[in-house]
Write a protein that holds these residues in place. Sequence first.
Motif: not given
Length: 250
Positions: A125-128, A163-166, A181-185
Amino acid sequence: MYPIQLFDTESSTFTYLLVAPDGHEAVIIDPVARHLERDLALLERLGLRLTYVLETHAHADHVTSAGALRMRTGARAAAPRGCGIEAAEVQLEDGAMLSFGAGETIHALHTPGHTAGSMSFLWRENVFTGDTLLIDGCGRTDFQGGDARTLYHSITGKLFALPDATRVWPGHDYQGRSVSSIGWERRHNKRLVGRDCAGFAELMDKLDLPKPKLIDVAVPANRALGLPQDGSGGGMNEAPNLPKRKYKSR
């Protein structure tokens, strides 16, 4: 699973060490030459065998230690195809998968725009995101085949589809932040929220940023994985001949 996040204060670059749950193998993303010995010592301390050295793109603000790490550990270097890092034996296409440890998989996501060949890496659940997506920002688009419209579609069409939680682990941060996080950004990134592609491109075209100080040295060096042409293992931030301390692994 969280990565180990390391930092270079001179270039504000993050390096990431991904450790397989079995505790035997690891992957490193965007290592910096001046921290070669630090990173080797960490691998030895944790008893890890390095399997891959990943580059998100050919960096303009620091020299990589990818080539030196490959020589010292036996790891394979992997870089996006089309970014000029032909010295990497693994040339990654969009959707490529790299395996390490007991069943761990890293997915390569081609996210051009900062540079033509920029790649992001998805692990669990991590994206670099390298310089493609930063915390409350994004990478510049005015050199190395960069293009603002392409970057907009990479972020909104590919990264924001996760997903938002990523968790978002950027290549740099200049304000003391470490993760988002993806959702925050998607909801708060000041360069993207409320802008369509044309508006984003207009904003990026008006940034008028100074040329990176090291670009003329760093980019050619990074296309060779930070190694001089004679292959001695040095880089701009390392002595030409690396110390012969043996790297140990479990």
